[in-house]
Design a protein around this motif. Structure first.
Motif, PDB file in Angstrom:
ATOM      1  N   ASP A 131       0.817  -1.216   0.000  1.00 44.24           N
ATOM      2  CA  ASP A 131       0.000   0.000   0.000  1.00 44.24           C
ATOM      3  C   ASP A 131       0.852   1.267   0.000  1.00 44.24           C
ATOM      4  OD1 ASP A 131       1.059  -0.305   2.512  1.00 44.24           O
ATOM      5  OD2 ASP A 131      -0.799   0.163   3.590  1.00 44.24           O
ATOM      6  N   GLU A 132       2.084   1.155  -0.498  1.00 47.13           N
ATOM      7  CA  GLU A 132       3.018   2.285  -0.469  1.00 47.13           C
ATOM      8  C   GLU A 132       3.230   2.849  -1.872  1.00 47.13           C
ATOM      9  OE1 GLU A 132       7.635   3.260   0.870  1.00 47.13           O
ATOM     10  OE2 GLU A 132       6.939   1.187   0.752  1.00 47.13           O
ATOM     11  N   PRO A 133       2.877   4.117  -2.126  1.00 43.16           N
ATOM     12  CA  PRO A 133       3.184   4.731  -3.420  1.00 43.16           C
ATOM     13  C   PRO A 133       4.657   5.123  -3.475  1.00 43.16           C
ATOM     14  CG  PRO A 133       2.089   6.315  -2.006  1.00 43.16           C
ATOM     15  CD  PRO A 133       2.130   5.024  -1.232  1.00 43.16           C
ATOM     16  N   VAL A 134       5.370   4.656  -4.484  1.00 40.77           N
ATOM     17  CA  VAL A 134       6.815   4.891  -4.565  1.00 40.77           C
ATOM     18  C   VAL A 134       7.192   5.334  -5.973  1.00 40.77           C
ATOM     19  CG1 VAL A 134       7.223   3.113  -2.815  1.00 40.77           C
ATOM     20  CG2 VAL A 134       7.402   2.520  -5.220  1.00 40.77           C
ATOM     21  N   LEU A 154       2.356  -0.202  -6.863  1.00 46.27           N
ATOM     22  CA  LEU A 154       2.757  -1.228  -7.812  1.00 46.27           C
ATOM     23  C   LEU A 154       1.544  -1.915  -8.423  1.00 46.27           C
ATOM     24  CD1 LEU A 154       5.052  -2.774  -9.150  1.00 46.27           C
ATOM     25  CD2 LEU A 154       5.099  -4.310  -7.177  1.00 46.27           C
ATOM     26  N   SER A 155       0.508  -2.120  -7.625  1.00 40.60           N
ATOM     27  CA  SER A 155      -0.698  -2.812  -8.105  1.00 40.60           C
ATOM     28  C   SER A 155      -1.439  -2.015  -9.168  1.00 40.60           C
ATOM     29  CB  SER A 155      -1.632  -3.103  -6.933  1.00 40.60           C
ATOM     30  OG  SER A 155      -2.023  -1.900  -6.293  1.00 40.60           O
ATOM     31  N   GLU A 156      -1.177  -0.705  -9.247  1.00 40.93           N
ATOM     32  CA  GLU A 156      -1.883   0.143 -10.201  1.00 40.93           C
ATOM     33  C   GLU A 156      -1.050   0.467 -11.436  1.00 40.93           C
ATOM     34  OE1 GLU A 156      -3.094   3.576  -8.029  1.00 40.93           O
ATOM     35  OE2 GLU A 156      -4.556   2.486  -6.789  1.00 40.93           O
ATOM     36  N   MET A 210       3.316  -3.015 -14.469  1.00 40.55           N
ATOM     37  CA  MET A 210       4.679  -3.535 -14.338  1.00 40.55           C
ATOM     38  C   MET A 210       4.678  -5.060 -14.460  1.00 40.55           C
ATOM     39  SD  MET A 210       7.108  -1.190 -13.490  1.00 40.55           S
ATOM     40  CE  MET A 210       7.495   0.229 -12.441  1.00 40.55           C
ATOM     41  N   PRO A 211       5.795  -5.637 -14.906  1.00 46.74           N
ATOM     42  CA  PRO A 211       5.932  -7.101 -14.842  1.00 46.74           C
ATOM     43  C   PRO A 211       6.121  -7.546 -13.399  1.00 46.74           C
ATOM     44  CG  PRO A 211       7.981  -6.105 -15.551  1.00 46.74           C
ATOM     45  CD  PRO A 211       6.974  -4.994 -15.489  1.00 46.74           C
ATOM     46  N   ASP A 212       6.201  -8.828 -13.171  1.00 48.37           N
ATOM     47  CA  ASP A 212       6.424  -9.368 -11.829  1.00 48.37           C
ATOM     48  C   ASP A 212       7.846  -9.010 -11.391  1.00 48.37           C
ATOM     49  OD1 ASP A 212       6.663 -10.757  -9.491  1.00 48.37           O
ATOM     50  OD2 ASP A 212       6.060 -12.708 -10.326  1.00 48.37           O
ATOM     51  N   LEU A 213       7.957  -8.077 -10.445  1.00 54.39           N
ATOM     52  CA  LEU A 213       9.284  -7.583 -10.051  1.00 54.39           C
ATOM     53  C   LEU A 213      10.051  -8.581  -9.189  1.00 54.39           C
ATOM     54  CD1 LEU A 213       8.684  -3.779  -9.382  1.00 54.39           C
ATOM     55  CD2 LEU A 213       9.428  -4.937 -11.457  1.00 54.39           C
ATOM     56  N   CYS A 243      12.167   5.626  -3.059  1.00 52.69           N
ATOM     57  CA  CYS A 243      12.589   5.426  -4.445  1.00 52.69           C
ATOM     58  C   CYS A 243      13.251   4.055  -4.571  1.00 52.69           C
ATOM     59  CB  CYS A 243      13.589   6.500  -4.873  1.00 52.69           C
ATOM     60  SG  CYS A 243      12.965   8.182  -4.734  1.00 52.69           S
ATOM     61  N   TYR A 244      12.892   3.342  -5.627  1.00 54.43           N
ATOM     62  CA  TYR A 244      13.453   2.015  -5.848  1.00 54.43           C
ATOM     63  C   TYR A 244      14.053   1.925  -7.245  1.00 54.43           C
ATOM     64  CZ  TYR A 244      11.371   0.307  -1.557  1.00 54.43           C
ATOM     65  OH  TYR A 244      11.065   0.115  -0.226  1.00 54.43           O
ATOM     66  N   LEU A 245      15.240   1.342  -7.295  1.00 54.37           N
ATOM     67  CA  LEU A 245      15.884   1.000  -8.551  1.00 54.37           C
ATOM     68  C   LEU A 245      15.464  -0.404  -8.946  1.00 54.37           C
ATOM     69  CD1 LEU A 245      18.111   0.972 -10.812  1.00 54.37           C
ATOM     70  CD2 LEU A 245      19.713   0.274  -8.998  1.00 54.37           C
TER      71      LEU A 245
END
Length: 275
Positions: A11-14, A37-39, A42-45, A61-63
């Protein structure tokens, strides 16, 4: 303490900084992907290396490191050069994109130990790679580099580098060598590239420059003597330009542009005080 390989909460917007062969993923409207991520399409990270790299505007922030030619992100947008983000009026965003690219480069080039050749493993509590065979540990490389705008009365020294586009002139720059203070680097690089002496260096600011891992440390300095003699091995041409008759220069968002504008502001201020 945030660990580099922690995962975001559902539930975290990043912010998602996806890097593929040095390029970065942007949406169709040229934005860095942001949100839950659910919205996002994206592929399966779980199939990708994901690294926490900091915060931007109070969001994590994520790389995400993708393979060259990876088409699994096509529903999100396209990969572009990180350089294209420089033109945006958002220094903080470019700085984080620069960090993402540099971390991706670091992980790609430190899979094996430079001392003994054994495979290295990621450290789970800091951003580093460790060799358990010889205990050698490596951190992301940062290469300090000076960049300086040199003023002589109402003129500025500009040069065109070997790799510059035709007609583009910029200020002088060069890497610090082992054992050098930045003041020594300034004097040496300016003499090597242009054959002049400088005085009164003033620090202006810095900029991460991930091509591949430079930290540009910007100065303005005054000409102290000598005739311009351009180094033919590094530069095509160069000389003194009237501050109000500049050639094509680096665009806004670059530290080179900021330094040139600082010199112009100094000259304009002096002219106004005299009138």
């Amino acid at each position: 303490m945030n660990k580099p390989y922690q995962k975001p909460a559902q539930d975290e917007p990043v912010w998602w900084f996806v890097i593929s062969a040095g390029d970065i993923l942007v949406t169709d409207d040229k934005q860095i992907p942001h949100g839950y991520l659910s919205e996002l399409p994206m592929p399966d990270l779980r199939e990708y290396k994901t690294v926490f790299i900091g915060e931007l505007r109070e969001r994590h922030c994520y790389l995400v490191i993708a393979d060259f030619g990876d088409t699994n992100f096509s529903a999100v947008g396209d990969f572009i050069s990180v350089r294209e983000l420089i033109t945006k009026d958002d220094d903080a965003l470019f700085a984080m994109a620069a960090r993402a690219k540099q971390v991706a480069d670091f992980l790609a080039t430190h899979r094996f130990c430079g001392r003994c050749g054994a495979r290295m493993q990621a450290v789970d509590w800091e951003l580093a790679m460790h060799c358990h065979s010889c205990q050698h540990r490596c951190y992301p490389r940062i290469s300090p580099c000076i960049i300086v705008a040199i003023r002589r009365n109402n003129q500025i020294l500009l040069a065109r580098g070997k790799r510059h586009p035709e007609g583009l002139y910029s200020v002088l720059a060069g890497f610090a060598e082992a054992g050098e203070a930045l003041e020594q680097t300034l004097a040496r690089e300016v003499m090597e590239e242009a054959g002049v002496n400088i005085k009164n260096p003033r620090y202006v600011g810095s900029q991460s420059w991930p091509f591949p891992n430079s930290l540009m440390v910007g100065f303005v300095a005054d000409w102290a003597g000598g005739e311009v003699r351009i180094d033919p091995f590094e530069l095509e041409e160069g000389g003194w330009f009237d501050i109000n008759k500049l050639p094509r220069i680096p665009g806004e968002g670059t530290i080179a542009h900021k330094l040139i504008m600082r010199v112009k502001a100094e000259i304009d201020q002096e002219r106004n005080s005299e009138s």
